[in-house]
Structures are given as structure tokens and as C-alpha cells.
Write an enzyme that holds these catalytic residues in place. Structure first.
Site, PDB file in Angstrom:
ATOM      1  N   GLY A 166     -26.324  14.529  15.112  1.00 36.45           N
ATOM      2  CA  GLY A 166     -27.708  14.185  15.410  1.00 36.45           C
ATOM      3  C   GLY A 166     -28.557  14.476  14.359  1.00 36.45           C
ATOM      4  CB  ALA A 167     -28.373  16.645  11.536  1.00 38.62           C
TER       5      ALA A 167
END
Ligand code: HXC
Length: 514
Positions: free
Chosen positions: A404-405
Site C-alpha cells: 500500500g505504501a
């Protein structure tokens, strides 16, 4: 009265403004400057024009009819900073402790309105005992007006609060609505309730400074953005900060002259990245190498250090840096760093500052405290802020861009306009160890030599996916570049996106997860 007498009376009135020499002396004894001295330090020499200097309180209760002061405890007006108009107020602690009464608030509301109408930055210098107790609800009404004007100005003109004295009770909410808060050690205090109330309610003992001083808010609460050793330093810094920003949301940030050459190569990047991927480094060294010399101005340097945000320049153009910091928590994004980044990114989007993200992030920080603290909600702010931003968004993937980063920091699908990667970039759902453990768990458990098979699978996964070429093959990375050309490529990426226009569906406003 003769004309000469009228002139004499006028001059006497101007001279008597503020709370008198005794109070000014007391202000000095606390190491504090007067309201007017602060303005002189902030604005270009001779540029200050005072607005409504004769305003005085109208309340009569509790002896206030005997304590009327021209200006009612605040100096308001306009001046220039670096030749550009700003509007401001500076509370005068020598008059009734700078407390906010009805007319004090009216005076502030007037310059807030002028700032908004003129599209000029608004600066508030707070030094006040809060609501003027004798005026009761008149002062609460005044605060409400100010909060509303701060809110309506938000995203239209940049707003700054310089806390140079006490700022207590609900009064703190005006600074909190503004974009940046500056504080000075030993001078500034912000809190909802002071140490005495806290002691009475919870039994906790704490000093004013430890509770609401510059360090407390710049390192622990994250409420403030910049911390200084002295008032003059804070005001001079604000002049510099303004030089990066446009006056309002319809203007572009000023172009700085005398910038670093746009064709400067950056061979030093090859040395800055350690061979061992687990070894930390300071991303500020990358920022220094990539951006115009001495142009980096870090925001909230003391809080949530796992992301580094701030303004810098690329070939004279202001950019907003959003960088992971491997030196802190291995750069994992957590609750505080998500809040810090999201608020900064939204400021950049409001004021036409292109976003440059420097990516080396293993993901969001795992942990029960993070989950129960709401990392889902807080992390979502970063995704939201990037997706809604219409300014140019450029990413440079230095090393890890996982999960997600990766999306938050560098995904074209989320809205990045150009994504570059160094050859050392690793773009994947997760790191090789975690991936091998999940995908091959059963095989590893059943193997005669589980450790050997695990090592083999990690190696296999690393070779296949821990590089930028798989993502580049899908078009998720626009180009893989040599470190030596990183500055040049970033400037070219910025320039190719300067005319970017992107519309959003009409709406009243979005609903960012708060
Ligand atoms: C009226 C005030 C005042 C106030 C200070 N003064 N605060 N007058 N209303 N809120 C006056 C003092 O009576 C004194 O007057 C002069 O200002 C200087 O104050 P000192 O106490 O001598 O100064 P110092 O020792 O430096 O202490 C500063 C202080 C303290 C920490 C700010 O004055 C203080 O605690 N004040 C009260 C703070 C407070 O409770 N404010 C209300 C918060 S609630 P003389 O004439 O003696 O020199 C609030 C609600 C806002 O603000 C809600 C918004 C939504």
C-alpha cells in the site's frame, strides 16, 4: 479647537497607544518583544500600514469602562514581505494581557476579510490570555468569527500562526485551523487547559513549558510545525517560508532566481545508498543532492520523523517533498507520519505546489497499537490526499516500494504523473522474505531442509520481482534512470507536467477520513 490643537491631540493619542511603559517593561523582562516590534521584524522596512488603530472596547462591566485602550489589545494591518502584500495581526500583551474582547475580535476580523478579498497571506502573532473574561460571551462570539474566517480562508490564502506568548483555551483553535504554526522555546505556550486545571482534574503535575511549549508541540503532539530559539529567528524564518509560496490559490509559487544549474549531475547518489538494504541512510542527503542548493526547508522536522516533508526548489520552482526516511522506523508509514504527510500534501495541492515523492518504504507499520490507533483511517488520508491532488505529482523510487505504501508514494493509477525508478528499486507487494513465507509456506514446512528451501525461495522471489523492470514492463514505472541523472530527470519530469490541467467532479467538498 484650532487646527494646531487638533493636530497636537492627535499626536498625543498616537503616542499613548498600547498598555504603557510599565507593561512594556514587564513584557521585555519576560524576554518578549512588543507587538509592534514583532511586526517591524516581520515586514519590509517602512511597509506597515495600521488598520483601525482607534478601535476601543465598548464593554463596561467589571471596570472595563476605566480600562479603554486604543486598538483594544491588538495591532492589525498590512505590510510587505519580500515586496509582496500580507495582512496580519499582532496581539499586544501589554493591554489587558492581549485578551480578546469584542472590538479586539472585530479588528482581527477586518484584516482577515481584507486578506481574503485581496488574495494575500494572513499572519497572526498570538500573545494573549485568551477570552477577555470580563466581556463574557462577547469574546466567545469574537472567537467564533475568527475561526470561521480562518476556515473560509483555508485553501484560498496561506495562513500562518506565530505563537509568541500564552495561547490558552479555545483560543488555540484559530492557530490550529491555519496552515503552519511557529513556536519559540520558553516563550510560546498552547493548551486547552493549563497546568492548574490539569492538576485539579487529573492530579497530573506538569509545567507550562512541558505541557504546551515549543518542544511539546513540535515533537510530541505534532500540533506545531516549526520551533525556534528566539522570536527574531522565528519571524525571519517566516519571511523565508513565504518566499516559497504563492499569495493565493490562483497564483503559482514565485520562481526563484539564481538557482542551481538544471543540468547538474548527481553522481553522489551512487555513494549515498548503502549496499546493504537493511542499512539505514538519511534521505535528507538525497534531497540535498537533488534539489537546488540550500533550498530545502523542512516542515515538522521534529515529529513523525519516518517521513520527511518540506519545500525545496528544482531549477527555481517550488516543490513539496514527500520522502520516506529509512533512518526512522525503517521508514514504515505509521499513524503520525500519515497525518503529517497528508496535511502537507493537501497544503501543496491548495497552493499549486507540485509534489515530489522520494520512495523507500517497506509498507505501513504493523502492530496492535497501530491497528487499534486507527492506522487504516490515518493511512487512508495519504491515499486520499494524493488521489485528490491535481498538481503535478512526480515519484522517484530509490529502493523499496512495497504494498500500500507503493501505491501511496508512487502509483500512476492513484494519480502520479511520472514515476521514475533507480536501478536499485524493488517494487512488490511485500519484501522477498515475507512473500516466500506466504506463497511457499506449505512447501517449506514439508521440506527435508526447510531453511534451505526458504533461502532458495527468497532468492528466487528477489531475482524475479525485487527490481523495477517488472513494474516498468507493465508501464507502472515510466523510466528507470541512472542515479547520476536523477536531478536532471526530475526537472524534466516537472517541466513536462507544468501545464497540467485536471478536473474533478463537481461537489461541495470531499470527505477525507479524519
Ligand atoms: C482579561 C486578562 C486575561 C483574560 C490575563 N489578563 N488574561 N484579562 N481576560 N483572559 C490580564 C491580567 O489580569 C493582568 O492584568 C494582565 O492581563 C497580565 O496578566 P498576568 O496574569 O499578570 O500575566 P502572566 O503572569 O504573564 O500570566 C499570563 C497568563 C495568565 C498565563 C495568560 O494571565 C492567565 O492565566 N490568564 C487567564 C487565562 C485564561 O484562563 N483565559 C481564558 C481561557 S478560556 P493586570 O491589570 O493585572 O496587569 C478561553 C476561551 C476561548 O480563552 C474560547 C474560544 C472558543
Amino acid at each position: 479647537m484650532t487646527n494646531q490643537e487638533a493636530l497636537k491631540r492627535y499626536r498625543e493619542r498616537r503616542a499613548e497607544m498600547a498598555g504603557g511603559p510599565e507593561k512594556a517593561k514587564a513584557q521585555g523582562a519576560k524576554g518578549k518583544l512588543t507587538a509592534r516590534a514583532r511586526i517591524e521584524l516581520l515586514v519590509d522596512p517602512g511597509s506597515f500600514i495600521e488598520q483601525q488603530p482607534y478601535i476601543a472596547g465598548r464593554a463596561t462591566d467589571f471596570g472595563l469602562d476605566q480600562k479603554r485602550f486604543p486598538g483594544d489589545g491588538v495591532v492589525t494591518g498590512t505590510g510587505k514581505v519580500g515586496g509582496r502584500q500580507v495582512f496580519l495581526f499582532s496581539q499586544d500583551f501589554t493591554v489587558l494581557g492581549g485578551s480578546l474582547g469584542e472590538m479586539h475580535a472585530e479588528r482581527i476580523a477586518e484584516v482577515q476579510s481584507l486578506a481574503l478579498k485581496n488574495g494575500a497571506p494572513f499572519i497572526q502573532i498570538n500573545d494573549s490570555g485568551g477570552a477577555r473574561i470580563q466581556e463574557g460571551t462577547l469574546s466567545l462570539n469574537g472567537y467564533a468569527k475568527i475561526f470561521r474566517a480562518n476556515t473560509l480562508s483555508s485553501g484560498v490564502i496561506p495562513q500562518f500562526s506565530v505563537i509568541l506568548g500564552p495561547c490558552a483555551g479555545g483560543a488555540v483553535y484559530s492557530p490550529a485551523i491555519t496552515d503552519f504554526i511557529l513556536m519559540v522555546d520558553g516563550v510560546s505556550n498552547m493548551y486547552i487547559t493549563g497546568p492548574d486545571v490539569i492538576r485539579a482534574v487529573t492530579g497530573e503535575q506538569i509545567s507550562h513549558e512541558d505541557l504546551g511549549g515549543a518542544q511539546a508541540h513540535c515533537e510530541r503532539s505534532g500540533n506545531a510545525h516549526f520551533r525556534f530559539g528566539g522570536e527574531a529567528e522565528a519571524l525571519s524564518f517566516l519571511r523565508r517560508l513565504l518566499s516559497y509560496l504563492p499569495s493565493n490559490n490562483l497564483e503559482q509559487p514565485p520562481l526563484a532566481a539564481g538557482a542551481d544549474p538544471a543540468d547538474r549531475e548527481t553522481p553522489e547518489l551512487e555513494e549515498l545508498l548503502p549496499e546493504d538494504p537493511k542499512k539505514p541512510y538519511d534521505v535528507r542527503d538525497f534531497i540535498t543532492a537533488l534539489c537546488d542548493r540550500d533550498s530545502f526547508l523542512e516542515v515538522q522536522a521534529g515529529w513523525a520523523p519516518n517521513v520527511v516533508v518540506g519545500f525545496a526548489r528544482l531549477a527555481g520552482r517550488t516543490v513539496g517533498l514527500f520522502a520516506n526516511q529509512p533512518k526512522s522506523f525503517a521508514a514504515a508509514l505509521d499513524i503520525n507520519s500519515s497525518d503529517k504527510a497528508a496535511r502537507f500534501l493537501r497544503f501543496c495541492d491548495c497552493f499549486n505546489v507540485p509534489i515530489l515523492s522520494l520512495v523507500d518504504v517497506p509498507g505501513f507499520l504493523p502492530g496492535v497499537a497501530q491497528e487499534h490507533g486507527g492506522i487504516i483511517r490515518h493511512g487512508a488520508k495519504v491515499l486520499y490526499a494524493i488521489a485528490e491532488a491535481t498538481v503535478p505529482k512526480i515519484a522517484l523510487i530509490i529502493r523499496k516500494a512495497y504494498g500500500g505504501a507503493f501505491i501511496a508514494m508512487s502509483s500512476k493509477a492513484l494519480g502520479y504523473d511520472r514515476v521514475l525508478a533507480l536501478p536499485t528499486a524493488e517494487i512488490a507487494v511485500m519484501g522477498a522474505e515475507g512473500a516466500a513465507n506466504v506463497i511457499f509456506r506449505k512447501d517449506i514446512a514439508a521440506a527435508a531442509d526447510p531453511q534451505g528451501l526458504r533461502a532458495e525461495k527468497i532468492q528466487q522471489f528477489s531475482e524475479s520481482f525485487m527490481n523495477p523492470f517488472v513494474a516498468a514492463g507493465y508501464g507502472y514505472v515510466d523510466d528507470v534512470i541512472e542515479p547520476r541523472f536523477a536531478r536532471i530527470e526530475l526537472i524534466r519530469s516537472l517541466e513536462m507536467n507544468l501545464r497540467k490541467r485536471e478536473d474533478r467532479p463537481a461537489k461541495k467538498h470531499g470527505n477525507i477520513p479524519l
